[in-house]
Structures are given as structure tokens and as C-alpha cells.
Design an enzyme around this catalytic site. Structure first.
Site, PDB file in Angstrom:
ATOM      1  N   HIS A 185       5.311 -10.254  -1.901  1.00 25.22           N
ATOM      2  CA  HIS A 185       4.943  -8.896  -2.071  1.00 25.22           C
ATOM      3  C   HIS A 185       3.785  -8.703  -2.753  1.00 25.22           C
ATOM      4  CE1 HIS A 185       5.211  -4.358  -1.016  1.00 25.22           C
ATOM      5  NE2 HIS A 185       5.324  -4.422  -2.416  1.00 25.22           N
ATOM      6  N   SER A 224       1.966  -1.301  -0.328  1.00 24.61           N
ATOM      7  CA  SER A 224       3.516  -0.331  -0.271  1.00 24.61           C
ATOM      8  C   SER A 224       3.330   0.492  -0.148  1.00 24.61           C
ATOM      9  CB  SER A 224       3.633  -1.745  -2.411  1.00 24.61           C
ATOM     10  OG  SER A 224       5.006  -1.403  -2.044  1.00 24.61           O
ATOM     11  N   GLU A 258       7.977 -11.616   1.684  1.00 28.99           N
ATOM     12  CA  GLU A 258       8.577 -10.526   0.848  1.00 28.99           C
ATOM     13  C   GLU A 258       9.929  -9.671   1.746  1.00 28.99           C
ATOM     14  OE1 GLU A 258       5.862  -6.748   0.857  1.00 28.99           O
ATOM     15  OE2 GLU A 258       3.713  -8.483   1.456  1.00 28.99           O
TER      16      GLU A 258
END
Length: 310
Positions: free
Chosen positions: A271, A147, A241
Site C-alpha cells: 500500500h 489512500s 495491500e
């Protein structure tokens, strides 16, 4: 645990617990406490020894498979959390599973977080940690991150390139956040599918991190950087996501920059599903592919010769 039932249960748990917590209405400090508690409650492989240490001026930890032989290669892992939340605790199952699967020592960095420490604090900490590992004799240091940590890994690689420092042999990226302007099409089209993140929550984190620089600053949003000369990259993402478009666009940008890039999109997953390592088969298998990619890179390229001291 494995199978469709396990995946459905975990997806529901993520939606019911994480999505409300990571929304824009929950104070950042509360988000941090809740994520830390969730991380402590998760499973870490018994075979992996975890040792606190400093990495430059920032705290971190060493994760090493018991009995693994010392070697010059290592992985510097940068956790996700929108540059505002996340910690060693919240991401230890992921980083420890990566250490177990690869057999390499993983160094996880607890870099400074926004809004208390906006850009470039996290980037400075990551570069300093990389320099520290170089000084300790680690000749080949992979950069890995999930991320925001994936975006930070890219920004770190760009900074190393521009500073003339030894490049990582490869980058291992999980659902990298590459556009802090949150302009990707899937921010809207996947809003109902993503059980974890939302565009408003990401926008709040982005504003806290960038501070006074624009969201398209290339070291905040690597999607807009000159990517030429970067090392090979493996990117993994879930199909459901909101950050999927960040992955697809950075893959295209890397291809245009002639950077070797491999993309693996996991159907029906969300995600950063890698955070369910040790609980969900798909998470362990995906991390195993990251590890195999790193080992393959090491096998293909001989270790560089160390210069003799003059």
C-alpha cells in the site's frame, strides 16, 4: 537504491515501523507525531522549491520545479492517512517527486483531520482549495491523492460536478480508499501480505471520520456514489495491500459509469509504496507514470479559453 534487495529491505522496514504505529491501539495524536518525524527524515528532490501558503482557509504548500515556466495547469494533491493522520511533511517526498516528474506546480493541502474535524471538514477544505486555485487563474487543475487522499479526490470531483464547477482534466489516484465500511475481500485475504495497513486500524479511522453519517455515504465512500460524468482517471495500486479490492471495485464501478479509467497494479508491492519516492526505483517510476498521464491529457486537450470580463 533499486533492485529486489532494496525492495525487500524497505518492505521489512515498513512492516516493523509503520504497521505497529498505524494499528488501532496507538493514539491518533502519537501516530501523527511519528509520521511527521518520519516524513521530515525522508528525501525531497533538490530541484523542487517548497513554499508555504494558504489554500482557502487551510494551510498548504506550493511545490514547483526550479526554473519551470508558469502555466495554467496545476495539481491539487490530497495526502493520505485515513483522514486522521498524515501531513504535508509525511507526504512531501511524494508530492515533490510528482512536481519534478510532471513539471507542473503541485499544491499540497493540509486539510483538517478527524476525529477533531469529522466529515465533511476535509471535503469542504478540498473544494475550497480547488475554488481558490480557480480564482487565481489555474484553468486546468488535476486532482491527485493517495489512500484516503485518493478517496477524497474522488469525493471532491463528485462535489465539483454537482456544483457545476469546472472539472479537473483527470484524477491521479494512488491506492484509493473507496469503501470506509472496509468490506473488501482483500481486507482479510491480504491481511498477512500487507506490511503497512490492517482492517482494525482502518475501521477505527473510518469511524472517526464519518461521525454520524453511515460509512457508505457516497461522499465518504465513493464506491457507492453515482460516478457518471467524471474525468479520466489513472489508478495505481500494489498487489499485496488490503485495499486492493477497493481499487478493483472502484475500477469496475467507473467502467459501468462509462468513465475512462486506467488501472496499474504493481506486483509484489504494498500500500502506498509511492511514499518511498527518492529511495525506491519502483516508487519513482510509478510517480513518473502518473506525471506522464497528466502531461498526455494536457497535450491532447487544448486549454479552455478564458472569458473576458464584462
Amino acid at each position: 537504491m533499486s533492485g529486489n534487495f532494496t525492495r525487500s529491505v524497505l518492505r521489512l522496514l515498513v512492516r516493523l515501523t509503520l504497521k505497529p504505529v498505524l494499528g488501532p491501539s496507538v493514539p491518533v495524536r502519537m501516530q501523527r507525531r511519528l509520521l511527521k518525524a518520519a516524513g521530515i527524515a525522508t528525501r525531497v528532490p533538490r530541484e523542487v522549491k517548497v513554499t508555504p501558503r494558504m489554500l482557502g482557509a487551510a494551510p498548504g504548500e506550493t511545490l514547483q520545479l526550479e526554473g519551470a515556466a508558469a502555466q495554467g495547469a496545476a495539481i491539487l494533491f490530497l495526502h493520505g492517512g485515513g483522514y486522521c493522520v498524515g501531513s504535508l511533511d509525511s507526504h512531501r517526498p511524494l508530492s515533490a517527486t510528482l512536481a519534478k516528474a510532471s513539471g507542473l506546480t503541485v499544491f499540497a493541502l493540509d486539510y483538517r483531520l478527524a476525529p477533531e474535524h469529522p466529515y465533511p471538514a476535509a471535503l469542504n477544505d478540498a473544494v475550497a482549495a480547488y475554488r481558490t486555485l480557480l480564482d487565481e487563474g489555474h484553468e486546468r487543475i488535476f486532482l491527485a491523492g493517495d489512500s484516503a487522499g485518493g478517496g477524497l479526490a474522488l469525493a471532491t470531483a463528485l462535489s465539483l460536478r454537482d456544483a457545476g464547477l469546472p472539472a479537473p482534466p483527470a484524477l491521479l489516484l494512488i491506492s484509493p480508499w473507496t469503501d470506509l465500511g472496509c468490506s473488501g475481500a482483500t481486507m482479510v485475504s491480504h491481511a498477512a501480505h500487507d506490511p503497512m495497513l490492517s482492517q482494525p486500524g482502518l475501521q477505527r479511522w473510518a469511524a472517526a471520520y464519518v461521525g454520524r453519517v453511515p460509512t457508505d455515504h457516497p461522499l465518504c465512500s465513493p464506491l457507492f456514489a453515482d460516478l457518471r460524468g467524471l474525468s479520466p482517471i489513472l489508478i495505481q495500486s500494489g498487489s499485496d495491500e488490503v485495499l486492493l479490492d477497493d481499487t478493483l471495485r472502484i475500477e469496475k464501478a467507473l467502467q459501468q459509469a462509462k468513465v475512462p479509467v486506467t488501472l496499474q497494479v504493481y506486483p509484489g508491492l504494498w500500500h502506498d509504496f509511492h511514499l518511498q519516492a527518492g529511495v525506491m526505483r519502483e516508487a519513482d517510476e510509478a510517480i513518473g507514470k502518473l506525471a506522464a498521464f497528466a502531461v498526455e491529457i494536457l497535450t491532447a486537450a487544448p486549454a479552455p479559453r478564458r472569458r473576458r470580463a464584462v
